[in-house]
Design an enzyme around this catalytic site. Structure first.
Site, PDB file in Angstrom:
ATOM      1  N   ASN A   1       0.886  -1.165   0.000  1.00 26.87           N
ATOM      2  CA  ASN A   1       0.000   0.000   0.000  1.00 26.87           C
ATOM      3  C   ASN A   1       0.921   1.211   0.000  1.00 26.87           C
ATOM      4  O   ASN A   1       1.535   1.514   1.017  1.00 26.87           O
ATOM      5  CB  ASN A   1      -0.899  -0.022   1.242  1.00 26.87           C
ATOM      6  N   TRP A   2       1.009   1.863  -1.152  1.00 29.12           N
ATOM      7  CA  TRP A   2       1.967   2.968  -1.279  1.00 29.12           C
ATOM      8  C   TRP A   2       1.475   4.244  -0.592  1.00 29.12           C
ATOM      9  O   TRP A   2       2.203   5.215  -0.491  1.00 29.12           O
ATOM     10  CB  TRP A   2       2.223   3.269  -2.758  1.00 29.12           C
ATOM     11  N   LYS A   3       0.219   4.265  -0.191  1.00 27.40           N
ATOM     12  CA  LYS A   3      -0.386   5.465   0.413  1.00 27.40           C
ATOM     13  C   LYS A   3      -0.135   6.661  -0.519  1.00 27.40           C
ATOM     14  O   LYS A   3      -0.131   6.479  -1.743  1.00 27.40           O
ATOM     15  CB  LYS A   3       0.169   5.672   1.819  1.00 27.40           C
TER      16      LYS A   3
ATOM     17  N   HIS B   1      -9.512   1.575   4.962  1.00 25.89           N
ATOM     18  CA  HIS B   1      -8.216   1.673   5.652  1.00 25.89           C
ATOM     19  C   HIS B   1      -8.385   2.597   6.862  1.00 25.89           C
ATOM     20  O   HIS B   1      -9.155   3.563   6.808  1.00 25.89           O
ATOM     21  CB  HIS B   1      -7.157   2.225   4.689  1.00 25.89           C
TER      22      HIS B   1
ATOM     23  N   GLU C   1      -6.656   4.925   7.946  1.00 17.72           N
ATOM     24  CA  GLU C   1      -6.402   6.345   7.679  1.00 17.72           C
ATOM     25  C   GLU C   1      -7.644   7.002   7.077  1.00 17.72           C
ATOM     26  O   GLU C   1      -7.931   8.168   7.341  1.00 17.72           O
ATOM     27  CB  GLU C   1      -5.171   6.482   6.762  1.00 17.72           C
TER      28      GLU C   1
ATOM     29  N   GLU D   1      -5.422  -4.721  10.504  1.00 13.13           N
ATOM     30  CA  GLU D   1      -4.361  -3.738  10.723  1.00 13.13           C
ATOM     31  C   GLU D   1      -4.622  -3.008  12.039  1.00 13.13           C
ATOM     32  O   GLU D   1      -5.410  -2.055  12.071  1.00 13.13           O
ATOM     33  CB  GLU D   1      -4.340  -2.718   9.580  1.00 13.13           C
TER      34      GLU D   1
ATOM     35  N   GLY E   1       2.757   2.248  10.855  1.00 20.48           N
ATOM     36  CA  GLY E   1       3.763   3.305  10.726  1.00 20.48           C
ATOM     37  C   GLY E   1       4.473   3.637  12.028  1.00 20.48           C
ATOM     38  O   GLY E   1       5.145   4.660  12.134  1.00 20.48           O
TER      39      GLY E   1
ATOM     40  N   SER F   1       3.483  -2.275  10.311  1.00 27.23           N
ATOM     41  CA  SER F   1       4.936  -2.422  10.501  1.00 27.23           C
ATOM     42  C   SER F   1       5.478  -3.779  10.070  1.00 27.23           C
ATOM     43  O   SER F   1       6.349  -4.351  10.721  1.00 27.23           O
ATOM     44  CB  SER F   1       5.319  -2.107  11.954  1.00 27.23           C
TER      45      SER F   1
ATOM     46  N   GLY G   1       2.930  -1.156   4.247  1.00 30.06           N
ATOM     47  CA  GLY G   1       2.998   0.269   3.940  1.00 30.06           C
ATOM     48  C   GLY G   1       4.432   0.676   3.630  1.00 30.06           C
ATOM     49  O   GLY G   1       4.953   0.412   2.543  1.00 30.06           O
ATOM     50  N   GLY G   2       5.086   1.276   4.601  1.00 32.38           N
ATOM     51  CA  GLY G   2       6.433   1.839   4.415  1.00 32.38           C
ATOM     52  C   GLY G   2       7.419   0.926   3.695  1.00 32.38           C
ATOM     53  O   GLY G   2       8.133   1.359   2.779  1.00 32.38           O
TER      54      GLY G   2
END
Ligand code: 13P
Length: 250
Positions: free
Chosen positions: A9-11, A94, A96, A166, A172, A211, A232-233
């Site tokens: 997930n590149w956000k 999600h 966010e 999640e 993150g 993470s 993510g990251g």
């Protein structure tokens, strides 16, 4: 029986040209026949990333969409638009989007339904906040998010979805749920789906997100009900993403 799915997930990272360059690099990573690889990219990059990856087995997805075919919804993007650009998956709900954009369980349920109507695989995200976790509300929060999020689904459509657990406190933060904590929630999710939809639950893929990194993917994937990861990251760099995709069976 369940094919692992590793999803990035590149956000809101990577411009279309950066995304296209990354997609070129992705083509060079080892592809394992027995697992699916997916990148959920920002809207403006879906088309170019899909073009670069066409002919490979790497799948492309969107991170959101509006649950209507078309209409006067300024600034929104429809299922038809993401599909026509090459997306076959879409992330729904999600944390966010729930927190920053105030998306409700009911609205997320509409997105899950709309995705299926257009033959796009929804990845329904669920997860508790730190506060809810500390108050011992993890299972009740997840049950509510699932019951409402899946309310339009019938017995034969349930098999077409993916669920991602999640925990919000792990996103993150560098703090991941332990494999056992994640497994307990995944098991709970599968049981809940089994109670409502019967045996179909055994083929639904449940991903863990929060993470995920090269250092913890192998132990997470060793758990019985963890069928993949939503990353993510660590999905933004080719070195870490390819190591995660190439997780080892332990
Ligand atoms: P991180 O892997 O950066 O913690 O993000 C997880 C996530 O939100 C994936 O959807």
């Amino acid at each position: 029986m369940r094919r692992p799915l590793i999803a990035g997930n590149w956000k809101m990272y990577k411009t279309p040209s950066e995304a296209e360059k990354f997609a070129q690099e992705l083509k060079s990573i080892d592809i394992y026949k027995e697992r699916d690889i997916l990148v959920c990219v920002p809207f403006p990059a879906i088309l170019s990333v899909s073009r670069v990856l066409s002919g490979t087995s790497i799948l492309v997805g969107a991170q959101n969409m509006y649950p209507a075919k078309e209409g006067a919804y300024t600034g929104e993007v429809s299922p038809l638009m993401i599909k026509d650009s090459g997306a076959s998956f879409v992330i729904c709900g999600h944390s966010e989007r729930r927190q920053i954009f105030k998306e409700t369980d009911d609205f997320i349920a509409e997105k899950v339904k709309a995705a299926l109507d257009y033959e796009i695989t929804p990845i329904l995200c669920v997860g508790e906040t730190l506060q809810e976790n500390e108050a011992g509300e993890t299972f009740s929060v997840i049950e509510r998010q699932l019951r409402t999020g899946l309310k339009f689904l019938s017995g034969n459509t349930i098999e077409k979805i993916v669920i991602a657990y999640e925990p919000v406190w792990a996103i993150g933060t560098g703090k991941n749920a332990t494999p056992q904590q994640a497994q307990d929630v995944h098991r709970f999710i599968r049981k809940l789906i089994e109670q409502n939809y019967g045996q179909s639950a055994s083929c639904i893929r449940i991903l863990y997100g929060g993470s995920v990194k090269p250092e913890n993917i192998d132990i997470l994937m060793a758990e019985a009900d963890i069928d993949g990861a939503l990353v993510g990251g660590a999905s933004l760099k080719i070195e870490s993403f390819s190591r995660i995709v190439g997780f080892q069976r332990i």
